[in-house]
Design a protein around this motif. Structure first.
Motif, short mmCIF file in Angstrom:
data_model
loop_
_atom_site.label_atom_id
_atom_site.label_comp_id
_atom_site.label_asym_id
_atom_site.label_seq_id
_atom_site.Cartn_x
_atom_site.Cartn_y
_atom_site.Cartn_z
N LYS A 47 5.87 15.48 16.40
CA LYS A 47 5.48 15.20 15.34
C LYS A 47 5.28 13.52 15.23
N ARG A 48 4.47 13.15 14.43
CA ARG A 48 4.14 11.64 14.22
C ARG A 48 4.18 11.32 12.58
N THR A 49 5.37 10.62 12.29
CA THR A 49 5.53 10.03 11.06
C THR A 49 5.22 8.48 10.82
N ARG A 50 5.33 7.73 12.22
CA ARG A 50 5.17 6.09 12.12
C ARG A 50 4.21 5.90 13.42
N GLU A 51 3.87 4.81 13.33
CA GLU A 51 3.09 4.07 14.40
C GLU A 51 3.71 4.16 15.82
N SER A 52 3.09 4.26 16.86
CA SER A 52 3.61 4.28 18.14
C SER A 52 3.67 2.64 18.46
N LEU A 53 4.69 2.67 19.59
CA LEU A 53 5.13 1.40 19.89
C LEU A 53 4.29 0.32 20.08
N VAL A 86 7.46 5.36 5.02
CA VAL A 86 7.96 6.83 4.94
C VAL A 86 9.13 7.20 3.75
N GLY A 87 9.14 7.89 3.02
CA GLY A 87 10.17 8.21 2.31
C GLY A 87 10.15 7.53 0.96
N GLU A 105 -9.42 14.06 -11.06
CA GLU A 105 -9.51 12.66 -10.92
C GLU A 105 -8.92 11.92 -12.18
N GLY A 106 -8.49 10.81 -12.02
CA GLY A 106 -7.92 10.05 -13.13
C GLY A 106 -6.42 10.41 -13.36
N GLN A 107 -5.95 11.53 -12.84
CA GLN A 107 -4.46 11.93 -13.14
C GLN A 107 -3.34 11.49 -12.52
N LEU A 108 -2.46 11.07 -13.34
CA LEU A 108 -1.21 10.32 -12.69
C LEU A 108 -0.35 11.41 -11.92
N LEU A 109 0.20 10.89 -10.57
CA LEU A 109 0.80 11.98 -9.81
C LEU A 109 1.97 11.39 -9.05
N THR A 110 2.93 11.75 -9.11
CA THR A 110 4.30 11.11 -8.35
C THR A 110 4.33 11.71 -7.16
N VAL A 111 4.16 10.74 -5.94
CA VAL A 111 4.18 11.37 -4.74
C VAL A 111 5.09 10.66 -3.97
N GLN A 112 5.20 11.28 -2.69
CA GLN A 112 6.31 10.63 -1.59
C GLN A 112 5.38 10.46 -0.41
N VAL A 113 5.59 9.17 0.30
CA VAL A 113 4.80 9.19 1.71
C VAL A 113 5.63 9.98 2.70
N THR A 114 4.78 10.83 3.50
CA THR A 114 5.16 11.56 4.60
C THR A 114 4.88 10.95 5.90
N LYS A 115 3.78 10.04 6.00
CA LYS A 115 3.15 9.66 7.07
C LYS A 115 2.87 8.15 6.95
N SER A 141 2.60 2.32 -8.77
CA SER A 141 3.74 1.52 -8.78
C SER A 141 4.86 2.09 -7.79
N VAL A 142 5.95 1.41 -7.38
CA VAL A 142 7.01 1.89 -6.44
C VAL A 142 8.03 2.39 -7.27
N ILE A 143 8.45 3.76 -7.19
CA ILE A 143 9.43 4.48 -7.97
C ILE A 143 10.71 4.22 -7.23
N TYR A 144 10.86 4.32 -6.12
CA TYR A 144 11.80 4.54 -5.06
C TYR A 144 11.51 3.91 -3.51
N GLU A 145 12.25 2.94 -3.22
CA GLU A 145 12.13 2.54 -1.87
C GLU A 145 13.27 3.10 -0.77
N ASP A 146 13.01 3.30 0.39
CA ASP A 146 13.94 3.82 1.18
C ASP A 146 14.82 2.56 1.65
N LEU A 147 15.94 2.89 2.21
CA LEU A 147 16.89 1.68 2.75
C LEU A 147 16.32 0.87 3.84
N PRO A 148 16.53 -0.33 4.14
CA PRO A 148 15.82 -1.06 5.38
C PRO A 148 16.31 -0.53 6.53
N LEU A 149 15.77 -0.79 7.71
CA LEU A 149 16.01 -0.34 8.90
C LEU A 149 17.28 -0.37 9.35
#
Length: 487
Positions: free
Chosen positions: A389-395, A38-39, A92-102, A205-213
């Motif tokens: 709101k659910r953005t990550r897996e449950s415990l 996410v992020g 279809e086939g288009q390049l798209l810059t996206v961000q993960v929300t879930k 490809s990964v453009i940007y990674e969020d910080l480690p936990l």
């Protein structure tokens, strides 16, 4: 209210526990082999457009293709384009810059948006949004307006037309102009680096990674009232210390390295609480209890009085149990990170005032939750519908997998049921093939039942088919497994 954050770091896993007044409230887990995404921002490729669903699948380099809905695709070229048909937005086939929300969950791929943003300690930066917002957690109206005014002046120094958007995070409460200016400059530099990679990198490809936990913890979880942040890894402690020196000098004194031989989560009872959070039953101090069931579609919480008989009358007993349950289940939602639709089955209350007070108690308890929630009223049957709101897996999904024996049913066929299935299989085999001897391979529990409670039925069956039946225990068989072999 005293609050502490405990950070347990190993080479394979990082765990963060939020403890309030000595009680575990939240747990975050990140494993090196399966970090949450996410992020993260990706350069993706549209692989399939689904006009009927107004959605599309996008390949961002993960095991499963990710999903984006038409409403999450920003279109700024014409008025009303936000609600246009998805086929006018992407192909279809288009390049798209996206961000993960879930994060990917179960069989579902990650959820995406093209409305990109990056975060700092006090701000969320949204390129092209032209809007300044304030976290709803800051409820003082004067403070909200002060922050908005300070940020607008700061931003206009570099962006006179205010083309980009910002959201002031909860941590921004009480901060001054210098801190906000430093965050604005940091985010501008960060975004410039992201834009360079967007132009250079190919999909997927990964453009940007969020910080480690353990670093995100500093950015996202540190809030007023926090007493200590204890970290059991010297290397991580040093990195967090440097991060605090650069961005959060006011919390440097609250950082503490824990070198003890006893694991930090054991010392604070966190391990025991995590184990309890994986069970269905939650005991209440009064003697009542909750039963929590998590399914793919929703989670349900059932409240029972259990051993609590009260001191006055039944209605008062039910009311007190429901009040206690409201506080307990709010904590369990945070601890287990249950999201989506949640149905709460309070014990039926006849008094409308009792229903109102229980609902208010639930709303107050949920105010501590940083996930967005929405709660309906209590129905005549005592049911409350809510969403979280659910953005990550449950415990449970992070720590557990589906049972190989019951395949997720949560129950096994009884030995008696399996015995009767064995009898039916013996009848099928004896009608299809002629044999004077049969061998039944089954688990210890089933064989014990066949030789004990069902021995008379076995004798009758042997006489009916005109063949002898032997039994053999197979240690590797589950209670539901068996085989009938002709000898």
């Amino acid at each position: 209210m005293s609050e502490e954050i405990l950070i347990n770091v190993t080479p394979v896993e990082t765990r963060v526990a939020v403890v309030e007044n000595g009680v575990l409230q939240e747990v975050y887990i990140e494993r090196s082999r399966s970090r949450g995404i996410v992020g993260n921002i990706y350069q993706g490729k549209v692989v399939r457009v689904l006009p009927g669903m107004q959605a599309a699948f996008v390949d961002i380099g993960l095991e499963r293709t990710s999903f984006i809905h038409a409403s999450d695709i920003a279109c700024l070229d014409s008025e009303g384009a936000e609600h246009a048909d998805i086929r006018t937005k992407i192909r279809e086939g288009q390049l798209l810059t996206v961000q993960v929300t879930k994060d990917p969950m179960g069989t579902k791929g990650a959820r995406l948006t093209t409305r990109l943003s990056v975060s700092s300690r006090y701000l969320v930066y949204m390129p092209g949004a032209a809007h300044i917002g304030v976290s709803h957690r800051i409820d003082d109206e004067e403070e909200r307006q002060r922050l908005r005014d300070v940020l607008e002046v700061t931003v206009r120094e570099e962006d006179e037309d205010l083309c980009d958007g910002y959201i002031l995070r909860t941590a921004a409460e009480g901060v001054g102009e210098d801190e906000l200016r430093a965050d604005v400059k940091f985010l501008k530099r960060l975004w410039a680096a992201v834009e360079r990679r967007m132009k250079r990198d190919t999909a997927p490809s990964v453009i940007y990674e969020d910080l480690p936990l353990f670093m995100r913890t500093m950015r996202d979880l540190v809030r007023p009232g926090l007493e200590k942040i204890r970290i059991d890894s010297r290397e991580s402690f040093q990195r967090v210390g440097q991060f605090a020196e650069d961005y959060l000098p006011e919390i440097a004194s609250q950082l503490e390295y824990y070198p003890g031989e006893r694991p930090i989560f054991d010392l604070y009872g966190v391990e025991d609480e995590i184990q309890k959070a994986l069970g269905r039953k939650v005991e209440l101090k009064s003697g009542g209890y909750l039963i929590i069931d998590q399914t793919e579609a929703m989670s349900t919480i059932d409240i029972n009085t259990g051993a609590f008989v009260g001191h006055r009358n039944l209605e008062e007993t039910i009311f007190k149990t429901n009040l206690e349950a409201a506080a307990a289940l709010a904590r369990q939602l945070r601890l287990r990170n249950l999201g989506g639709i949640i149905i709460i089955d309070f014990i039926d209350m006849k008094d409308p005032e009792h229903r109102r007070q229980v609902l208010r108690a639930l709303e107050r308890a949920m105010e501590k939750d940083y996930a967005k929630t929405s709660i309906t009223g209590v129905s005549e049957l005592g049911l409350v519908e809510m969403t979280r709101k659910r953005t990550r897996e449950s415990l449970e999904h992070v720590l557990c997998e589906t049972c190989h024996y019951c395949h997720g049913r949560g129950s096994l066929k009884s030995p008696e049921t399996v015995c009767y299935e064995v009898f039916r299989e013996i009848l099928r085999e004896s009608r299809a093939y002629e044999s004077k001897r049969l061998l039944v391979l089954a688990s210890q529990e089933v064989v014990d039942s066949l030789l004990d409670e069902e021995s008379a039925n076995v004798a009758d069956l042997e006489e009916f088919i005109g063949a002898s039946i032997r039994f053999q225990v197979e240690a590797v068989y589950t209670q539901e497994q068996f085989d009938v072999v002709l000898l």
